[in-house]
Design a protein around this motif. Structure first.
Motif, PDB file in Angstrom:
ATOM      1  N   LEU A 197      32.725  22.584  22.869  1.00  0.00           N
ATOM      2  CA  LEU A 197      32.531  21.364  22.095  1.00  0.00           C
ATOM      3  C   LEU A 197      31.336  20.567  22.605  1.00  0.00           C
ATOM      4  N   LEU A 198      31.319  20.293  23.893  1.00  0.00           N
ATOM      5  CA  LEU A 198      30.273  19.436  24.453  1.00  0.00           C
ATOM      6  C   LEU A 198      28.925  20.144  24.487  1.00  0.00           C
ATOM      7  N   SER A 201      27.590  20.156  20.925  1.00  0.00           N
ATOM      8  CA  SER A 201      27.115  18.818  20.587  1.00  0.00           C
ATOM      9  C   SER A 201      25.787  18.521  21.280  1.00  0.00           C
ATOM     10  N   VAL A 259      28.295  14.178  24.966  1.00  0.00           N
ATOM     11  CA  VAL A 259      29.299  13.108  24.916  1.00  0.00           C
ATOM     12  C   VAL A 259      28.706  11.838  24.324  1.00  0.00           C
ATOM     13  N   LEU A 262      28.290  11.824  20.535  1.00  0.00           N
ATOM     14  CA  LEU A 262      29.449  11.953  19.648  1.00  0.00           C
ATOM     15  C   LEU A 262      29.481  10.758  18.687  1.00  0.00           C
ATOM     16  N   ARG A 264      31.690   8.837  17.128  1.00  0.00           N
ATOM     17  CA  ARG A 264      32.588   7.700  17.211  1.00  0.00           C
ATOM     18  C   ARG A 264      32.989   7.413  18.654  1.00  0.00           C
ATOM     19  N   ARG A 265      33.204   6.140  18.933  1.00  0.00           N
ATOM     20  CA  ARG A 265      33.625   5.727  20.269  1.00  0.00           C
ATOM     21  C   ARG A 265      34.959   6.365  20.650  1.00  0.00           C
ATOM     22  N   ALA A 266      35.869   6.457  19.672  1.00  0.00           N
ATOM     23  CA  ALA A 266      37.177   7.048  19.954  1.00  0.00           C
ATOM     24  C   ALA A 266      37.046   8.499  20.397  1.00  0.00           C
ATOM     25  N   HIS A 267      36.103   9.237  19.795  1.00  0.00           N
ATOM     26  CA  HIS A 267      35.882  10.628  20.183  1.00  0.00           C
ATOM     27  C   HIS A 267      35.404  10.707  21.639  1.00  0.00           C
ATOM     28  N   LYS A 268      34.525   9.803  22.017  1.00  0.00           N
ATOM     29  CA  LYS A 268      34.015   9.775  23.386  1.00  0.00           C
ATOM     30  C   LYS A 268      35.143   9.501  24.376  1.00  0.00           C
ATOM     31  N   ILE A 270      38.367  10.027  23.985  1.00  0.00           N
ATOM     32  CA  ILE A 270      39.286  11.176  24.039  1.00  0.00           C
ATOM     33  C   ILE A 270      38.713  12.281  24.914  1.00  0.00           C
ATOM     34  N   VAL A 271      37.418  12.590  24.731  1.00  0.00           N
ATOM     35  CA  VAL A 271      36.784  13.649  25.512  1.00  0.00           C
ATOM     36  C   VAL A 271      36.772  13.292  26.998  1.00  0.00           C
TER      37      VAL A 271
END
Length: 300
Positions: A197-198, A201, A259, A262, A264-268, A270-271
């Motif tokens: 994922l990272l 990205s 990271v 990403l 959205r802040r929420a995605h950051k 969570i990761v």
């Protein structure tokens, strides 16, 4: 008998010191290539890396080796941009010190050559770089006999490690770079998914926004690993994660940029929480002296 105080703290302190200095220097390098957010995220990953924490507490030269590779890279990139004599002299001095610390710094020069030929704006500095490298290798000449002896020792199979690396070995290296030797085998698939994922990205946004930086990071973070892989496949078994650890910070930058970018802040969040969970489990095993995975996952 070597140090004035036969104390374990003083034997381990240099590793801790250079490891701490590496975090600051890494921040400077990442900020030079990116911005403050990416630099902070890169430093965050390095500072919590179980792999680097392992060697930050050993009475060996690996932390110094990491510091020197980062310093040589930072100074070289500035020299390529500014072309000042002071920077080229600093590059020579640091490169010589790095070679005398760890022979794997030789692979750093292969990575630098890849940078010079792939990044167009740096091509005009190739002659200057070659002249500087000539001075570096002249200063390193006294150690070449020792290097030849060690290479022959390994090639003849007298070293205790004689495993040919495979593609799985490269994956294990990047797994170790992220969560260290002490990660449970149950984490391998989740860690692989996080890496995918990272990395995806980071690659996507670097290719889209900062292609020259992507070329620099791929040269520094991947070329030395591939060279060590090919040399080991040819019969000189030198592929060890601890010898390649100095090149892992360049991979951390790709992850950090992935990271930061990403959407959205929420995605950051969570990761980062998932990453902290994986790292926490690995560090818990490390401090309890638990090595749950097999030998192939922590060779050397």
């Amino acid at each position: 008998n070597i140090v004035p105080w036969p104390n374990e703290f003083f034997l381990r302190f240099p590793s801790f010191f250079f490891s701490a200095c590496s975090i600051f220097l890494f921040y400077k390098l990442a900020k030079y290539l990116f911005d403050q957010k990416t630099a902070l995220m890169s430093s965050f990953i390095l500072s919590l890396s179980p792999f680097h924490i392992w060697y930050a507490q050993e009475a060996r030269s690996y932390s110094l080796y990491v510091f020197e590779v980062l310093a040589v890279t930072y100074i070289l990139l500035k020299a390529l941009e500014e072309d000042r004599l002071k920077l080229w002299v600093s590059f020579i001095v640091l490169a010589v010190a790095g070679l005398y610390t760890n022979y794997f710094v030789l692979f750093l020069f292969v990575a630098q050559f890849c940078i010079l030929i792939s990044v167009r704006k740096y091509r005009k500095r190739i002659i200057r770089w070659l002249r500087s490298c000539a001075v570096v290798f002249f200063a390193f000449f006294p150690a070449l006999i020792k290097l030849y002896q060690k290479t022959a020792f390994v090639k003849e199979g007298l070293w205790w490690i004689n495993l040919k690396p495979t593609l799985q070995t490269i994956f294990i290296s990047f797994k170790n770079f992220l969560v260290g030797y002490n990660a449970s085998p149950n984490l391998f698939i989740p860690v692989a998914l996080l890496l995918l994922l990272l990395t995806s990205s980071g690659f996507y946004y670097l290719f889209k926004e900062r292609r020259d930086v992507l070329k620099i990071l791929l040269s520094l973070g991947l070329v030395p690993i591939l060279v060590a892989f090919l040399v080991s496949r040819a019969g000189i078994f030198i592929y060890l994660d601890r010898q390649l650890m100095a090149f892992s910070p360049f991979y951390y930058m790709i992850l950090a940029f992935g990271v930061v970018r990403l959407p959205r802040r929420a995605h950051k969040v969570i990761v980062i929480v998932i990453y902290l969970f994986f790292v926490g489990l690995s560090l818990s095993n490390y401090y309890r002296d638990i090595m749950p995975s097999g030998f192939v996952y922590h060779v050397g």
